[in-house]
Design a protein around this motif. Structure first.
Motif, PDB file in Angstrom:
ATOM      1  N   PRO A   1     -25.479  19.733  -6.436  1.00  0.00           N
ATOM      2  CA  PRO A   1     -24.184  20.422  -6.371  1.00  0.00           C
ATOM      3  C   PRO A   1     -23.635  20.704  -7.768  1.00  0.00           C
ATOM      4  O   PRO A   1     -23.785  19.884  -8.679  1.00  0.00           O
ATOM      5  N   PHE A   2     -22.982  21.838  -7.934  1.00  0.00           N
ATOM      6  CA  PHE A   2     -22.549  22.283  -9.255  1.00  0.00           C
ATOM      7  C   PHE A   2     -21.601  21.296  -9.928  1.00  0.00           C
ATOM      8  O   PHE A   2     -21.603  21.144 -11.146  1.00  0.00           O
ATOM      9  N   PHE A   3     -20.792  20.587  -9.125  1.00  0.00           N
ATOM     10  CA  PHE A   3     -19.817  19.674  -9.718  1.00  0.00           C
ATOM     11  C   PHE A   3     -20.465  18.354 -10.180  1.00  0.00           C
ATOM     12  O   PHE A   3     -19.872  17.611 -10.958  1.00  0.00           O
ATOM     13  N   VAL A   4     -21.661  18.082  -9.683  1.00  0.00           N
ATOM     14  CA  VAL A   4     -22.378  16.867 -10.086  1.00  0.00           C
ATOM     15  C   VAL A   4     -23.313  17.148 -11.257  1.00  0.00           C
ATOM     16  O   VAL A   4     -23.578  16.269 -12.088  1.00  0.00           O
ATOM     17  N   LYS A   5     -23.807  18.369 -11.339  1.00  0.00           N
ATOM     18  CA  LYS A   5     -24.852  18.722 -12.303  1.00  0.00           C
ATOM     19  C   LYS A   5     -24.521  18.331 -13.742  1.00  0.00           C
ATOM     20  O   LYS A   5     -25.336  17.672 -14.404  1.00  0.00           O
ATOM     21  N   PRO A   6     -23.365  18.678 -14.297  1.00  0.00           N
ATOM     22  CA  PRO A   6     -23.118  18.324 -15.699  1.00  0.00           C
ATOM     23  C   PRO A   6     -23.058  16.819 -15.944  1.00  0.00           C
ATOM     24  O   PRO A   6     -23.466  16.340 -16.996  1.00  0.00           O
ATOM     25  N   ILE A   7     -22.572  16.071 -14.961  1.00  0.00           N
ATOM     26  CA  ILE A   7     -22.507  14.612 -15.108  1.00  0.00           C
ATOM     27  C   ILE A   7     -23.901  14.013 -15.092  1.00  0.00           C
ATOM     28  O   ILE A   7     -24.278  13.216 -15.966  1.00  0.00           O
ATOM     29  N   ALA A   8     -24.704  14.398 -14.088  1.00  0.00           N
ATOM     30  CA  ALA A   8     -26.057  13.849 -13.958  1.00  0.00           C
ATOM     31  C   ALA A   8     -26.908  14.221 -15.161  1.00  0.00           C
ATOM     32  O   ALA A   8     -27.639  13.376 -15.709  1.00  0.00           O
ATOM     33  N   ARG A   9     -26.824  15.462 -15.572  1.00  0.00           N
ATOM     34  CA  ARG A   9     -27.637  15.897 -16.711  1.00  0.00           C
ATOM     35  C   ARG A   9     -27.166  15.260 -18.013  1.00  0.00           C
ATOM     36  O   ARG A   9     -27.974  14.943 -18.881  1.00  0.00           O
TER      37      ARG A   9
END
Length: 224
Positions: free
Chosen positions: A124-132
């Protein structure tokens, strides 16, 4: 008859190389990774409960784990080839590198593979920056420094003779091949950073037994 249960792009490639170097007859039973998960197929579970490769069968014996397979083949079939004299210091180095390859060396490389996949996986787009962001932080602060430390150590260790266990090529070099091929593919190993290790890779890749194993094992993407 020795049967190698061979998974594409895996550690079982070096078992084929060892068998070629020992000039032993063997058969290959092929297994293909799932193109989505890159995991071994469930059919390998019929050979060994963990469903992983490499595994060999030799008559009524089933042997798993690269180091155990190497030791079994050397002890049973080598006639003292590819192993230093047991009373020598080189033999202790030989045993050390057999275990170092899968013990110390592969752990950070496997971690890098996992965290690379986290960065590349859809989410999900809202998780992507955190996970990456977390994946990149772990890689830069821990994983890559560990890989570099190992490669620096190996560069020093191989500088004396050009081989891992004494002045001659041995099964320890075969065992270490996957580690350094993986390092060249995704761990930052190159001619500028570690020239002696790259020379070692060039030497093994030029060996006729290695080339025969590569032809019989087919696709091996760690090289490209």
């Amino acid at each position: 008859m020795i049967i190698v249960h061979h998974l594409n792009n895996s550690r079982s490639q070096r078992i084929l190389w060892l068998l070629e170097e020992l000039d032993l007859e063997y058969q290959i039973k092929r297994y293909e990774r799932d193109p989505q998960t890159m995991l071994a197929p469930a059919s390998l579970l019929a050979i060994h409960p963990l469903g992983k490769s490499p595994v060999i069968t030799d008559d009524d014996l089933t042997i798993a784990e690269s180091g155990a397979i190497v030791e079994y083949l050397i002890n049973r079939y080598s006639n003292a080839r590819l192993v230093p004299d047991r009373d020598s210091k080189d033999y202790l180095r030989y045993i050390y590198w057999l275990h170092f390859a899968e013990g110390s060396a592969m752990s950070p490389l496997l971690m890098k593979l996992v965290f690379d996949k986290i960065e590349q996986s859809p989410m999900p787009f809202f998780v992507k920056p955190i996970a990456r962001g977390i994946a990149q932080k772990v890689k830069t602060s821990f994983i890559q420094p560990q890989i570099t430390r190992h490669l620096n150590y190996l560069e020093t260790e191989i500088s004396g003779t050009g081989w891992f266990a004494g002045s001659e090529f041995s099964a320890a070099d075969i065992q270490m091949s996957f580690v350094l091929e993986a390092s060249a593919a995704r761990g930052g190993l190159n001619s500028t950073s570690h020239p002696k290790l790259m020379v070692w890779l060039q030497r093994i890749h030029a060996m006729p037994s290695y080339k025969r194993a590569l032809e019989k094992g087919s696709a091996y993407k760690l090289l490209g």
